[in-house]
Motif scaffolding. Sequence first.
Motif, PDB file in Angstrom:
ATOM      1  N   THR A 142      85.678 -19.900  61.536  1.00  0.00           N
ATOM      2  CA  THR A 142      84.329 -20.477  61.571  1.00  0.00           C
ATOM      3  C   THR A 142      83.479 -19.945  60.407  1.00  0.00           C
ATOM      4  O   THR A 142      82.286 -20.238  60.340  1.00  0.00           O
ATOM      5  CB  THR A 142      83.592 -20.155  62.889  1.00  0.00           C
ATOM      6  OG1 THR A 142      83.480 -18.732  63.035  1.00  0.00           O
ATOM      7  CG2 THR A 142      84.319 -20.730  64.093  1.00  0.00           C
ATOM      8  N   GLY A 143      84.068 -19.147  59.545  1.00  0.00           N
ATOM      9  CA  GLY A 143      83.337 -18.651  58.384  1.00  0.00           C
ATOM     10  C   GLY A 143      82.376 -17.518  58.700  1.00  0.00           C
ATOM     11  O   GLY A 143      81.637 -17.062  57.825  1.00  0.00           O
ATOM     12  N   ARG A 144      82.354 -17.060  59.970  1.00  0.00           N
ATOM     13  CA  ARG A 144      81.436 -15.960  60.322  1.00  0.00           C
ATOM     14  C   ARG A 144      81.828 -14.690  59.562  1.00  0.00           C
ATOM     15  O   ARG A 144      80.983 -13.895  59.166  1.00  0.00           O
ATOM     16  CB  ARG A 144      81.482 -15.698  61.825  1.00  0.00           C
ATOM     17  CG  ARG A 144      80.709 -16.725  62.636  1.00  0.00           C
ATOM     18  CD  ARG A 144      80.855 -16.461  64.138  1.00  0.00           C
ATOM     19  NE  ARG A 144      79.918 -17.245  64.907  1.00  0.00           N
ATOM     20  CZ  ARG A 144      80.042 -18.545  65.149  1.00  0.00           C
ATOM     21  NH1 ARG A 144      81.055 -19.196  64.647  1.00  0.00           N
ATOM     22  NH2 ARG A 144      79.130 -19.195  65.842  1.00  0.00           N
ATOM     23  N   MET A 145      83.142 -14.521  59.410  1.00  0.00           N
ATOM     24  CA  MET A 145      83.669 -13.354  58.700  1.00  0.00           C
ATOM     25  C   MET A 145      84.422 -13.822  57.463  1.00  0.00           C
ATOM     26  O   MET A 145      85.061 -14.877  57.514  1.00  0.00           O
ATOM     27  CB  MET A 145      84.602 -12.549  59.609  1.00  0.00           C
ATOM     28  CG  MET A 145      83.896 -11.837  60.748  1.00  0.00           C
ATOM     29  SD  MET A 145      82.846 -10.511  60.124  1.00  0.00           S
ATOM     30  CE  MET A 145      81.435 -10.661  61.220  1.00  0.00           C
ATOM     31  N   PRO A 146      84.430 -13.082  56.361  1.00  0.00           N
ATOM     32  CA  PRO A 146      83.743 -11.796  56.203  1.00  0.00           C
ATOM     33  C   PRO A 146      82.225 -11.973  56.151  1.00  0.00           C
ATOM     34  O   PRO A 146      81.736 -12.950  55.586  1.00  0.00           O
ATOM     35  CB  PRO A 146      84.273 -11.279  54.861  1.00  0.00           C
ATOM     36  CG  PRO A 146      84.718 -12.501  54.127  1.00  0.00           C
ATOM     37  CD  PRO A 146      85.174 -13.467  55.162  1.00  0.00           C
ATOM     38  N   ALA A 148      78.588 -11.626  54.997  1.00  0.00           N
ATOM     39  CA  ALA A 148      77.997 -11.451  53.668  1.00  0.00           C
ATOM     40  C   ALA A 148      76.982 -10.316  53.704  1.00  0.00           C
ATOM     41  O   ALA A 148      77.069  -9.355  52.949  1.00  0.00           O
ATOM     42  CB  ALA A 148      77.339 -12.748  53.212  1.00  0.00           C
ATOM     43  N   ASN A 149      76.014 -10.431  54.595  1.00  0.00           N
ATOM     44  CA  ASN A 149      75.074  -9.322  54.774  1.00  0.00           C
ATOM     45  C   ASN A 149      74.818  -9.180  56.271  1.00  0.00           C
ATOM     46  O   ASN A 149      75.021 -10.109  57.035  1.00  0.00           O
ATOM     47  CB  ASN A 149      73.765  -9.567  54.012  1.00  0.00           C
ATOM     48  CG  ASN A 149      73.164 -10.908  54.368  1.00  0.00           C
ATOM     49  OD1 ASN A 149      73.542 -11.514  55.373  1.00  0.00           O
ATOM     50  ND2 ASN A 149      72.239 -11.383  53.560  1.00  0.00           N
ATOM     51  N   SER A 150      74.427  -8.003  56.686  1.00  0.00           N
ATOM     52  CA  SER A 150      74.264  -7.778  58.115  1.00  0.00           C
ATOM     53  C   SER A 150      73.007  -8.463  58.639  1.00  0.00           C
ATOM     54  O   SER A 150      71.962  -7.858  58.795  1.00  0.00           O
ATOM     55  CB  SER A 150      74.215  -6.280  58.411  1.00  0.00           C
ATOM     56  OG  SER A 150      75.149  -5.623  57.600  1.00  0.00           O
ATOM     57  N   SER A 151      73.129  -9.754  58.884  1.00  0.00           N
ATOM     58  CA  SER A 151      72.016 -10.493  59.462  1.00  0.00           C
ATOM     59  C   SER A 151      71.980 -10.211  60.956  1.00  0.00           C
ATOM     60  O   SER A 151      72.814  -9.506  61.489  1.00  0.00           O
ATOM     61  CB  SER A 151      72.199 -11.987  59.206  1.00  0.00           C
ATOM     62  OG  SER A 151      73.464 -12.395  59.651  1.00  0.00           O
ATOM     63  N   VAL A 152      70.995 -10.808  61.654  1.00  0.00           N
ATOM     64  CA  VAL A 152      70.893 -10.578  63.094  1.00  0.00           C
ATOM     65  C   VAL A 152      72.147 -11.078  63.780  1.00  0.00           C
ATOM     66  O   VAL A 152      72.711 -10.437  64.641  1.00  0.00           O
ATOM     67  CB  VAL A 152      69.662 -11.320  63.676  1.00  0.00           C
ATOM     68  CG1 VAL A 152      69.454 -10.964  65.141  1.00  0.00           C
ATOM     69  CG2 VAL A 152      68.423 -11.001  62.851  1.00  0.00           C
ATOM     70  N   GLN A 153      72.600 -12.268  63.363  1.00  0.00           N
ATOM     71  CA  GLN A 153      73.755 -12.880  64.022  1.00  0.00           C
ATOM     72  C   GLN A 153      74.596 -13.557  62.955  1.00  0.00           C
ATOM     73  O   GLN A 153      74.068 -14.285  62.117  1.00  0.00           O
ATOM     74  CB  GLN A 153      73.261 -13.904  65.049  1.00  0.00           C
ATOM     75  CG  GLN A 153      74.358 -14.603  65.817  1.00  0.00           C
ATOM     76  CD  GLN A 153      73.788 -15.537  66.885  1.00  0.00           C
ATOM     77  OE1 GLN A 153      72.799 -15.236  67.540  1.00  0.00           O
ATOM     78  NE2 GLN A 153      74.402 -16.683  67.049  1.00  0.00           N
ATOM     79  N   ALA A 154      75.884 -13.277  62.982  1.00  0.00           N
ATOM     80  CA  ALA A 154      76.781 -13.942  62.042  1.00  0.00           C
ATOM     81  C   ALA A 154      76.719 -15.443  62.305  1.00  0.00           C
ATOM     82  O   ALA A 154      76.670 -15.877  63.453  1.00  0.00           O
ATOM     83  CB  ALA A 154      78.201 -13.422  62.219  1.00  0.00           C
ATOM     84  N   THR A 155      76.700 -16.246  61.256  1.00  0.00           N
ATOM     85  CA  THR A 155      76.579 -17.686  61.455  1.00  0.00           C
ATOM     86  C   THR A 155      77.805 -18.416  60.919  1.00  0.00           C
ATOM     87  O   THR A 155      78.532 -17.893  60.073  1.00  0.00           O
ATOM     88  CB  THR A 155      75.340 -18.246  60.722  1.00  0.00           C
ATOM     89  OG1 THR A 155      75.388 -17.798  59.375  1.00  0.00           O
ATOM     90  CG2 THR A 155      74.078 -17.792  61.388  1.00  0.00           C
ATOM     91  N   ARG A 156      77.954 -19.636  61.422  1.00  0.00           N
ATOM     92  CA  ARG A 156      79.039 -20.475  60.943  1.00  0.00           C
ATOM     93  C   ARG A 156      78.754 -20.880  59.504  1.00  0.00           C
ATOM     94  O   ARG A 156      77.644 -21.265  59.169  1.00  0.00           O
ATOM     95  CB  ARG A 156      79.148 -21.724  61.810  1.00  0.00           C
ATOM     96  CG  ARG A 156      80.328 -22.573  61.377  1.00  0.00           C
ATOM     97  CD  ARG A 156      80.591 -23.751  62.300  1.00  0.00           C
ATOM     98  NE  ARG A 156      81.803 -24.383  61.835  1.00  0.00           N
ATOM     99  CZ  ARG A 156      82.899 -24.541  62.556  1.00  0.00           C
ATOM    100  NH1 ARG A 156      82.922 -24.179  63.810  1.00  0.00           N
ATOM    101  NH2 ARG A 156      83.972 -25.078  62.031  1.00  0.00           N
TER     102      ARG A 156
END
Length: 312
Positions: A142-146, A148-156
Motif C-alpha cells: 500500500t506504499g505506507r512503507m518505507p 518517508a517521514n514520521s507523520s502522525v499516520q503512515a498513508t497510502r
Amino acid sequence: MRTLIRGRFALPVALVGVVGLVGLVAFTPSAAQAGPAPVATAPTATTAAPTAKAPAGAAAHPTATAASTASPAAAGTSVTGSPLTSSHGITYYEPAGSLIAPGQALYAASCASCHGVDAAGSARAPNLQGLGAGTVDFWVSTGRMPLANSSVQATRKPPRFNRLQTLEIAAFVQSRTPGLGIGIPVVNLSQASLAAGNSLFTLNCAACHTITGAGDELAYGAYAPSLHLATATQVVEAIRSGPGNMPHFSEGNITNSEARDIAAYVTEVIQHPVDRGGFGLGGIGPVGEGFVALLFGVGVLMLVAFWIGERS
Ligand code: HEC
Ligand code: HEC
C-alpha cells in the motif's frame, strides 16, 4: 390558421429534436462504454476480461494479479510460496524460501535503518518479528512503507517496490520468525456473496470507513482511509492484521468466507458503483438525460410561448 401554426412550430420543434437526438446518439454509447465516472480514480478498467477480477492498483505493480487473483496453485508455485492454511476461497501463503536472500538486500537498504537489521525494531520503529508476511505485504504494497517521514499516520501512496520485490521483503521478515503471524492471503472471489459482503461491511467496517468506503476522520487526528484503491488481498490483510488504529479481526470474529465476501463487496461494489446518477432513463447517464430534458423541456416551453403568442 392551422398551416400558420404548423409553419411556425416546424422549425423550432425540428431544431430541438435534432439537438436532442444528436446529443443522445453522441453521448449514450460512448458514456456507456467509458464506464462510470467515479471509477476514474481507480486505475483498473471495469471493462477487464471477466476472469480478471483485477485489483485496483494492479497497474502500479503488474504482478499483483498473480497473488490476488490467479489460481492459488499458480501463484503458490511461481511467486508466493507454500500454502499455510486455506478455506472458503482464501489461501494464506508463506513466501518461498528462494525469495529470502534478495529480500534481505532490499530490507537492508530500505527498512533496516528504522526497524533494525534483524527486523526486531528500534527506537524509531516497531518490532516486525512475528507479524507475518501478510502484515509486511500490506504495509509495503500500500506504499505506507518505507516511511518517508514520521507523520502522525503512515498513508497510502504509490508503492516503492514491485510485486516481486514486495514479496521478497516479506519473505525476509517472515524468515526471522517462521510460521508466526499471518500469511499472504490469495483471495478467490468467484464464490463470494456480495449481499453477505454488504451486510458484513455495514456491520463491521462502515462505522469508520463510512458506508460508501470514502473514509472518515477518527478521534485523535487519526483517520480511516478511503477503500477505493485496496485490492482483495489488501482488504483481507487489513482485516487480519489491523493496521494502525484499525482493530484486527481473527477468524473467530470474521471467518474466511466472510472476509472473502467483504473483499468482494469492497473491490466490486464500493470501487465500481454502477449507478451513473440521474433518473435511470435506461441508465444512459446524466449527459444523455440532459439532452432528453432539453428535448422535452425546451420543446414544451416553445410550444407554450407560441401558444401565448398566438392568443394575443
Ligand atoms: C523512516 C523510518 C522507517 C522506515 C525506513 C521504514 N519504516 Fe516501517 N514503520 C516505521 C514506523 C514509525 C512505523 C509505525 C507507523 C504506524 O504505526 O503508523 C512502521 C510500521 C511498520 C509496519 C507495521 C508494524 C505493526 O506493528 O503493525 C510494518 C510491517 C513496517 N513498518 C514495515 C517496513 C518495511 C518492510 C520497510 C522497508 C521497506 C519499512 N517499514 C521502512 C518506520 C519506518
Ligand atoms: C475503528 C475503526 C475501523 C474499523 C471498524 C475498520 N477500519 Fe479499516 N482502517 C482503519 C484505519 C484507522 C486504517 C488506517 C491504518 C493506518 O494506515 O495506520 C484502516 C485501513 C484499512 C485498509 C487499508 C486501505 C488502504 O488502501 O490503504 C483497508 C483495506 C481496511 N481498513 C479495511 C477495513 C475493513 C474491510 C473493515 C471491516 C471488516 C475495516 N477496515 C474496519 C480503521 C477502521
